[in-house]
Design an enzyme around this catalytic site. Structure first.
Site, PDB file in Angstrom:
ATOM      1  N   ARG A  57       0.831  -1.211   0.000  1.00 14.11           N
ATOM      2  CA  ARG A  57       0.000   0.000   0.000  1.00 14.11           C
ATOM      3  C   ARG A  57       0.870   1.268   0.000  1.00 14.11           C
ATOM      4  NH1 ARG A  57      -2.154   1.548   4.432  1.00 14.11           N
ATOM      5  NH2 ARG A  57      -2.449  -0.564   5.226  1.00 14.11           N
ATOM      6  N   TYR A 110     -14.736  18.787 -14.312  1.00 14.93           N
ATOM      7  CA  TYR A 110     -15.162  17.405 -14.467  1.00 14.93           C
ATOM      8  C   TYR A 110     -16.269  17.116 -13.442  1.00 14.93           C
ATOM      9  CZ  TYR A 110     -15.094  12.370 -14.528  1.00 14.93           C
ATOM     10  OH  TYR A 110     -15.471  11.063 -14.609  1.00 14.93           O
ATOM     11  N   ASP A 191      -5.989  20.190 -13.275  1.00 16.16           N
ATOM     12  CA  ASP A 191      -6.383  18.905 -13.846  1.00 16.16           C
ATOM     13  C   ASP A 191      -6.012  18.961 -15.330  1.00 16.16           C
ATOM     14  OD1 ASP A 191      -7.696  16.775 -15.056  1.00 16.16           O
ATOM     15  OD2 ASP A 191      -9.411  16.859 -13.683  1.00 16.16           O
ATOM     16  N   LYS A 216      -7.622   8.229 -19.147  1.00 18.64           N
ATOM     17  CA  LYS A 216      -7.914   8.852 -20.429  1.00 18.64           C
ATOM     18  C   LYS A 216      -6.689   8.769 -21.351  1.00 18.64           C
ATOM     19  CE  LYS A 216     -11.722   9.646 -18.215  1.00 18.64           C
ATOM     20  NZ  LYS A 216     -11.971  10.856 -17.445  1.00 18.64           N
TER      21      LYS A 216
HETATM   22  C1  LIG Z   1     -12.296  11.216 -16.128  1.00 14.92           C
HETATM   23  C2  LIG Z   1     -11.829  12.453 -15.495  1.00 14.92           C
HETATM   24  C3  LIG Z   1     -11.573  12.516 -14.103  1.00 14.92           C
HETATM   25  C4  LIG Z   1     -11.825  11.351 -13.182  1.00 14.92           C
HETATM   26  O1  LIG Z   1     -10.990  10.279 -13.487  1.00 14.92           O
HETATM   27  P1  LIG Z   1     -11.388   8.720 -13.263  1.00 14.92           P
HETATM   28  O2  LIG Z   1     -10.173   8.032 -13.738  1.00 14.92           O
HETATM   29  O3  LIG Z   1     -12.613   8.476 -14.072  1.00 14.92           O
HETATM   30  O4  LIG Z   1     -11.649   8.552 -11.813  1.00 14.92           O
HETATM   31  C5  LIG Z   1     -11.097  13.715 -13.593  1.00 14.92           C
HETATM   32  N1  LIG Z   1     -10.907  14.798 -14.385  1.00 14.92           N
HETATM   33  C6  LIG Z   1     -11.141  14.777 -15.706  1.00 14.92           C
HETATM   34  C7  LIG Z   1     -10.920  16.003 -16.515  1.00 14.92           C
HETATM   35  C8  LIG Z   1     -11.608  13.607 -16.305  1.00 14.92           C
HETATM   36  O5  LIG Z   1     -11.862  13.596 -17.616  1.00 14.92           O
END
Ligand SMILES: *Cc1c(COP(=O)(O)O)cnc(C)c1O
Length: 392
Positions: A57, A110, A191, A216
């Protein structure tokens, strides 16, 4: 022959870094790729032979090369931290807000990040001020606490930046906003999921922490759920690492290995998909069934000038507003044959989604808006499929 470390130089191009960072040490019969280490615990704990890993962990050897590579791509001075999902990384980043503090966040963040922040606010952890992140003056005012309707006029403790935003594709002036945030003592979290480090490097623009849904573009094949944070601050990294260990938001070694495999082709995928996004945006702009196209690469887009200054390219997400309202937009998403109707983005395959079909999507997102995540298929095939669906 003694194994020598990879001679990794700071002045390699990002395309090269994506391929070469985090490789195993050179040497006879050394593997070219890092192995997947499936072990929940590591030998030596509590003995003189004790190492640093101790338990799965806290760390795993499979995380290290991915964390090294991402950190190098984002220009972070310290290894990145991989989390079990993007949202787990969001939760860790939000944990940096002091109790009772104030978070300034784009109203088109998001959806999961917004929902989590609202939940934390409802639980009394902190206050959220949502802003139009493209409106630099309004964001600055919200950071200072001036001009807000609330009685609370204290300055913010954190600025959240997404650029371009999801799904409105607003472009934030990251450098100006980061310095305005620092002026009031607020941390800046960016982000960078939509842009990837190939397109935007928020740490270079003043952000303190950069965040990814690795799910992504970084992993890029829609086959893993993972997240990551990167920072150059020892203090912040220690807190974020501790959050990961204590909340247990750790990625599985196999998933992280897949993410590194995906990262190797990041430059090529982004190059292709954003070139195609540009082609599609131009054609959609003059299509009679399309009322509006949002894409920072279009000269008429409100974010174009900023994007041209701040980004290398314009990203691979574009949004269209379909003539005929929600039903017409929904029909397009249902009539495509090559594009896949699905949420998410950043994979090799092109995805299409009417965002407002989700009840939690902000009302300010038009009902007839389709978000297009452009993949790496041939532009003409993607266009032909969109054109037949729009012609119906
Ligand atoms: C998908 C996404 C998230 C969250 O990520 P997960 O891997 O689905 O938990 C956060 N910010 C953005 C801009 C995203 O596209």
């Amino acid at each position: 022959m003694t194994p020598e470390p990879n001679s990794h130089s700071a002045n390699l191009a990002r395309e090269t870094v994506a391929v070469s960072a985090g490789r195993p040490e050179r040497g006879p019969d050394a593997p070219v790729n890092p192995p997947i280490v499936l072990s929940s615990t590591f030998q030596g704990a509590g003995t003189p032979a004790s190492g640093e890993r101790v338990y799965g962990r806290f760390s795993n050897p499979t995380w290290d090369p991915f964390e090294a590579a991402l950190s190098e791509l984002e220009g972070a001075a310290l290894p990145a931290l991989v989390y079990s999902s993007g949202l787990a990384a969001v939760a860790a980043a939000l944990s940096l807000i002091p109790l009772g503090g104030i978070l300034v966040m784009p109203r088109h963040s998001y959806q999961g990040s917004l929902l989590l922040a609202e939940e934390e606010a409802a639980n009394g952890r902190f206050t959220v001020r949502t802003v139009d992140i493209a409106d630099t003056d309004a964001v600055t005012a919200a950071l200072r606490g001036s001009g807000t309707e609330e009685a609370d006029s204290r300055p913010a403790s954190m600025l959240w930046v997404e650029s371009p935003t999801n799904p409105m594709l607003e472009v934030a002036e990251i450098e100006t906003l980061a310095s305005a945030a620092h002026d009031v003592g607020a941390l800046v979290v960016a982000d960078n999921t939509f842009s990837t480090p190939m397109v935007t490097r928020p740490l270079e623009l003043g952000a303190d922490v950069v965040l990814h849904s690795v799910t992504k573009y970084l992993a890029g094949h829609s086959d893993v759920v993972l997240g990551a944070l990167a920072t150059s601050s020892e203090e912040l990294r220690t807190r974020l690492h501790s959050y990961r260990s204590l909340h247990g938001a750790v990625g599985g070694p196999f998933e992280v290995w897949l993410a590194l495999r995906g990262l190797r082709t990041l430059a090529l995928r982004v190059e292709r998909s954003q070139a195609t996004a540009g082609i599609l945006a131009e054609r959609l702009l003059v299509h009679p069934a399309v009322e509006a196209v949002r894409y920072p690469g279009l000269p008429g887009d409100p974010g174009h000038e900023r994007a041209a200054k701040q980004m290398d390219g314009f990203g691979s997400i574009l949004c269209i507003e379909v003539a005929g309202g929600a039903a017409a937009a929904q029909a397009v998403a249902e009539n495509v044959r090559l594009w896949l109707p699905a949420t998410s983005l950043g994979g090799v395959e092109s995805l299409i989604e009417r965002r407002r079909r989700q009840p939690a999507e902000p009302q300010s997102v038009p009902e007839n808006l389709l978000r297009l995540s452009v993949g790496i298929e041939h532009a003409e095939d993607l266009w032909a499929d969109l054109a037949q669906a729009l012609a119906r």
